[in-house]
Design an enzyme around this catalytic site. Structure first.
Site, PDB file in Angstrom:
ATOM      1  N   GLU A 108       0.823  -1.208   0.000  1.00 26.40           N
ATOM      2  CA  GLU A 108       0.000   0.000   0.000  1.00 26.40           C
ATOM      3  C   GLU A 108       0.861   1.264   0.000  1.00 26.40           C
ATOM      4  O   GLU A 108       0.503   2.271  -0.624  1.00 26.40           O
ATOM      5  CB  GLU A 108      -0.912  -0.002   1.241  1.00 26.40           C
ATOM      6  CG  GLU A 108      -1.914  -1.152   1.279  1.00 26.40           C
ATOM      7  CD  GLU A 108      -1.389  -2.378   2.006  1.00 26.40           C
ATOM      8  OE1 GLU A 108      -2.204  -3.222   2.405  1.00 26.40           O
ATOM      9  OE2 GLU A 108      -0.143  -2.494   2.183  1.00 26.40           O
TER      10      GLU A 108
ATOM     11  N   ILE B 280      21.372  -2.292 -21.270  1.00 24.75           N
ATOM     12  CA  ILE B 280      21.776  -3.275 -20.261  1.00 24.75           C
ATOM     13  C   ILE B 280      20.903  -4.528 -20.301  1.00 24.75           C
ATOM     14  O   ILE B 280      21.355  -5.603 -19.929  1.00 24.75           O
ATOM     15  CB  ILE B 280      21.760  -2.633 -18.861  1.00 24.75           C
ATOM     16  CG1 ILE B 280      22.725  -1.451 -18.831  1.00 24.75           C
ATOM     17  CG2 ILE B 280      22.127  -3.631 -17.791  1.00 24.75           C
ATOM     18  CD1 ILE B 280      24.142  -1.786 -19.250  1.00 24.75           C
TER      19      ILE B 280
ATOM     20  N   ARG C 251      10.531   1.245  -5.181  1.00 26.31           N
ATOM     21  CA  ARG C 251      10.941   0.025  -5.887  1.00 26.31           C
ATOM     22  C   ARG C 251      10.978  -1.144  -4.909  1.00 26.31           C
ATOM     23  O   ARG C 251      11.805  -1.204  -4.013  1.00 26.31           O
ATOM     24  CB  ARG C 251      12.307   0.240  -6.529  1.00 26.31           C
ATOM     25  CG  ARG C 251      12.973  -1.017  -7.074  1.00 26.31           C
ATOM     26  CD  ARG C 251      12.300  -1.549  -8.302  1.00 26.31           C
ATOM     27  NE  ARG C 251      13.121  -2.571  -8.949  1.00 26.31           N
ATOM     28  CZ  ARG C 251      12.650  -3.597  -9.621  1.00 26.31           C
ATOM     29  NH1 ARG C 251      11.347  -3.737  -9.756  1.00 26.31           N
ATOM     30  NH2 ARG C 251      13.451  -4.473 -10.188  1.00 26.31           N
TER      31      ARG C 251
ATOM     32  N   GLU D 144      28.050  -5.638  -3.439  1.00 28.71           N
ATOM     33  CA  GLU D 144      27.236  -5.445  -2.241  1.00 28.71           C
ATOM     34  C   GLU D 144      27.308  -6.632  -1.298  1.00 28.71           C
ATOM     35  O   GLU D 144      27.046  -6.509  -0.103  1.00 28.71           O
ATOM     36  CB  GLU D 144      25.778  -5.187  -2.604  1.00 28.71           C
ATOM     37  CG  GLU D 144      25.005  -6.446  -2.955  1.00 28.71           C
ATOM     38  CD  GLU D 144      23.538  -6.175  -3.211  1.00 28.71           C
ATOM     39  OE1 GLU D 144      22.709  -6.896  -2.667  1.00 28.71           O
ATOM     40  OE2 GLU D 144      23.234  -5.241  -3.964  1.00 28.71           O
TER      41      GLU D 144
ATOM     42  N   HIS E  23      17.698   5.825 -13.047  1.00 24.43           N
ATOM     43  CA  HIS E  23      16.852   5.863 -11.862  1.00 24.43           C
ATOM     44  C   HIS E  23      16.078   7.173 -11.770  1.00 24.43           C
ATOM     45  O   HIS E  23      15.256   7.354 -10.869  1.00 24.43           O
ATOM     46  CB  HIS E  23      17.686   5.665 -10.603  1.00 24.43           C
ATOM     47  CG  HIS E  23      18.385   4.344 -10.551  1.00 24.43           C
ATOM     48  ND1 HIS E  23      19.707   4.177 -10.885  1.00 24.43           N
ATOM     49  CD2 HIS E  23      17.921   3.106 -10.251  1.00 24.43           C
ATOM     50  CE1 HIS E  23      20.039   2.905 -10.772  1.00 24.43           C
ATOM     51  NE2 HIS E  23      18.974   2.234 -10.384  1.00 24.43           N
TER      52      HIS E  23
END
EC number: 2.1.1.14
Length: 764
Positions: free
Chosen positions: A19, A437, A521, A611, A700
């Site tokens: 939501e 990409i 996202r 990461e 982005h």
């Protein structure tokens, strides 16, 4: 009387059915005004708090809620708004907040990078030329709201000043103390106002304490927290760490605060050993993170009780708090909605709500120890044992393949320089070739088609025809734009990892396992619940169809083993490296099938390689060695003429450039637009001998860059890289962007490439 307390560090923002995400995107699209937006966000925020209250938690976090990102919230609270976003008269403060995160037509967004070693992205604060001022006491506002609306005596949550500064940019290291002198009094003001309001405990997150720190850093911690402690003598500060063992246990537990939060899940036993051997201050509270805040598996609560009993040999019960190992931001909301999962698997899962149930159950068992509570503890043991003994986790064929792997690094038939000559002859690409990409815009029509297919409103044949029509349409668009190497667009894929999780044996996906990645996202990590294998091709059909439509090369698109692992919820009963190699072997079969069907360029994306680095540098090399092994295990069996590409997201590549080269991919593309200059500097100091594309515009942001802007970015890169090794491409996949943004941006990119070819062809 309850002695041990229960607590939570943070709750997921997105809602059971996303939501929060939908409300954000409605506001950005102009479908709701600011007043309705704030009203609905408040309703969600209170709902999340009410759920935690019903669970019976003693300490409920407030202020962990965010409209985008908690690091951005901290910067905004202190008025640290980059100059290019400074308010004009009449501008909305809310829109300025979102512009920093998302960019605008007039200003590039602030950099975004990973939150420690998680898949959550934070907005990097920019401090250059700014002076902090307390604009709003967010924790106080949220504390009052929880108290007045729900009667909750909340535990305000703040990102600590040292972690905040260590994660920021725009100042020199020798300015850190100056910045602490500026921020320290503002933090003291925040805490003083909380103390005056009657707050009993405040949680200050300093996860930087699990990373290497020098004596100066610890001096800063003592200086800052001495000052905060003196400024608020009636307020209890819980200094919270997570994601790893603290770097220097003895120094950390002596900091001038009333409580210390430690991770006893991801510490590899180091925090536990330190408490057992060195003791714990008798005048402090230990907040013990014993329930995994980053994974979705139900805990064996008998083992957790044994861990806690070890702690109680040192820490008095009335000085002990039971909690998750980190904020529950990193896990989905509740298992209760997962009606389609197999009962055996569902019974072994625990999302945020269930984890809080586990926290409360452990706390009540320690305090009361009734037979009913003990029965519920045993139920957790049975659920975990049943899954471990299942056939899914005992696939002897897969386990035999893993046992047969050698220690030698898998190797391509020929070295890169020889392959490069063969590939140049095969593809005959121009100087500075252009490509994307992988993903292309997933329009509302694409998403609706997928939903209709999943709801069985469309047949398999109807959905496949829709995907083929989209591929055909975009092949034509790509050719008209003038791209040199095309992609099929990934219209059949919901997510670059989830899609493969739906195809691989030993994986599954859960309908409501959504987590926040950045902003609105959300991703739905697939679940590795058993041994991983491949029983049929996953991508060959779409790739072969696309190649049949054009004479230009088409890249086959796969996600690599390291990223699939890092962006999944991974079983915790065997080493992660064993799961990673299982995935690599499955991908090797897919790559060989693509090659056998005429696909000569195959991109194996590893955006999550960096990461996944451990937070302790001494553990990096082992991680990188295993990552390189898995990537080459997947890719090394192809012919020399087959070109292997990979893609990565930017994050301090100077730390791992040697390992990136060892992947032995023929072409690498790197997300770089927000930090292009910093990345180019890396190549001034270190040599990279393979082909490379540094993203020339930020996907982005909705902003459409111009041809000259992109040409300037390439010019800067070609000061340190040779034109013949350079590719021109966007930063990342284009899935989230609109066609009206993508097409003009790619057209400008291709025109920039043409302009640059003329320039650099003359120079050669």
């Amino acid at each position: 009387m309850g002695l041990v307390k229960s607590s939570n560090l943070g709750y997921p923002r997105i809602g059971e059915k996303r939501e929060w995400k939908k409300l954000l995107e409605s506001y950005w699209a102009g479908k709701v005004d600011e007043a309705i937006f704030h009203s609905e966000m408040k309703r969600l925020r209170l709902h999340f708090l009410e759920k935690q209250k019903r669970q019976g938690l003693d300490w409920i976090p407030v202020g962990d809620f965010s409209l985008y990102d908690h690091v951005l919230d901290t910067a905004f609270m202190f008025g640290l708004i980059p100059e290019r976003f400074q308010l004009d008269v009449g501008d909305s403060i809310l829109d300025t907040y979102f512009a920093i995160a998302r960019g605008s037509q007039d200003a590039v967004a602030s950099e975004m990078t990973k939150w420690f070693n998680t898949n959550y992205h934070y907005i990097v604060p920019e401090l250059q030329g700014l002076s902090p001022q307390l604009k709003r006491n967010r924790p106080l506002d949220y504390y009052r709201e929880a108290k007045n609306e729900l009667g909750i005596q909340g535990k305000p949550v703040l990102l600590g000043p040292i972690t905040f500064l260590k994660l920021s940019k725009g100042y020199d290291e020798d300015e850190l103390d100056t910045w602490l002198d500026r921020l320290g009094p503002l933090y003291a003001q925040v805490l003083n106002e909380l103390e005056s309001e009657g707050v009993q405990w405040v949680q200050i997150d300093e996860p930087i304490l699990v990373q290497p720190l020098d004596e100066k850093d610890f001096d800063r911690f003592y200086r800052v927290y001495d000052a905060l402690n003196e400024a608020t003598p009636k307020l209890n500060i819980l200094l919270q760490t997570y994601f790893e063992a603290v770097e220097d246990y003895e120094k950390v537990v002596q900091l001038p605060v009333q409580g210390i939060g430690l991770d006893f899940v991801h510490d590899q036993g180091i925090n536990l050993a330190a408490v057992s051997k060195q003791g714990f201050p008798k005048d402090k509270v230990l907040a013990a993170g014993v329930i995994d805040g980053r994974n979705i598996w139900r805990a064996n609560l008998q083992e957790k009780l044994e861990l806690i009993h070890t702690l109680t040999q040192v820490v008095a019960l009335d000085r002990l708090v039971i909690q998750p190992s980190s904020s529950l931001l990193h896990v989905p909301v509740t298992v209760k909605n997962e009606e389609a999962l197999e009962p055996l698997l569902k019974n072994a899962l625990s999302y945020a709500d269930e984890k809080l149930e586990e926290v409360v159950l452990l706390t009540e068992t320690l305090n009361e120890g009734t037979s009913e509570l003990k029965k519920r503890i045993q139920e957790s043991v049975s659920a975990v044992t049943a899954l471990n003994q299942s056939s899914a986790r005992n696939n002897h064929e897969v386990q035999q393949e893993i046992d047969n792997l050698g220690e030698a690094l898998p190797t391509r038939p020929a070295a890169y320089q020889e392959r490069r000559v063969l590939q140049a002859k095969r593809f005959n690409l121009p100087l500075l070739p252009t490509t994307t990409i992988g993903s292309l815009p997933q329009t509302p029509e694409v998403r609706q088609a997928r939903q209709k297919w999943r709801r069985r409103e469309w047949s398999d044949e109807a959905y496949e025809q829709f995907v083929k029509d989209e591929i055909k349409r975009w092949v034509k668009i790509q050719e008209e734009i003038g791209l040199d190497v095309l992609v099929h667009g990934e219209f059949e894929r919901n997510d670059m990892v989830e899609y493969f999780g739906e195809k691989l044996i030993g994986y599954t996906t859960a309908k409501h396992a959504w987590v926040q990645s950045y902003g609105s996202r959300c991703v739905k990590p697939p679940i590795v619940y058993g041994d991983v294998s491949l029983d049929q091709p996953m991508t060959v059909k779409e790739s072969v169809y696309t190649q049949s439509l054009t004479d230009r090369p088409v890249k086959g698109m796969l996600t690599g083993p390291v990223t699939i692992l890092n962006w999944s919820f991974v079983r915790d009963d065997i080493p992660r490296s064993a799961v990673q190699n299982q995935i690599a072997l499955a991908l090797r079969k897919e790559i060989e099938a693509l090659e056998a069907n005429g696909i000569a360029m195959i991109q194996v994306d590893e955006p999550a390689l960096r990461e996944g680095l451990p937070l302790k540098p001494e553990k990096w090399q082992d991680y990188l060695d295993k990552a390189v092994y898995a990537f080459r295990l997947a890719t090394a069996t192809v012919e020399n003429e087959t070109q292997i590409h990979t893609h990565m997201c930017y994050a301090e590549f100077q730390d791992i450039l040697e390992s990136i080269s060892q992947l032995d991919a023929d072409v690498i593309s790197i997300e770089a637009a927000r930090s292009h200059g910093e990345l180019v500097n890396v190549f001034e100091e270190q040599v990279y001998d393979k082909e490379i594309g540094l993203g020339v515009y930020d996907i982005h942001s909705p902003r459409v860059p111009g041809q000259e802007e992109m040409a300037m970015i390439v010019d800067r890169a070609l000061e340190v890289l040779a034109p013949e090794q350079f590719w021109i491409n966007p930063d990342c996949g284009l899935k989230t962007r609109k066609e009206a943004e993508v097409i003009p941006a790619l057209e400008a990119m291709v025109e920039a490439a043409k302009q640059l070819r003329e320039k650099y062809s003359v120079k050669q």
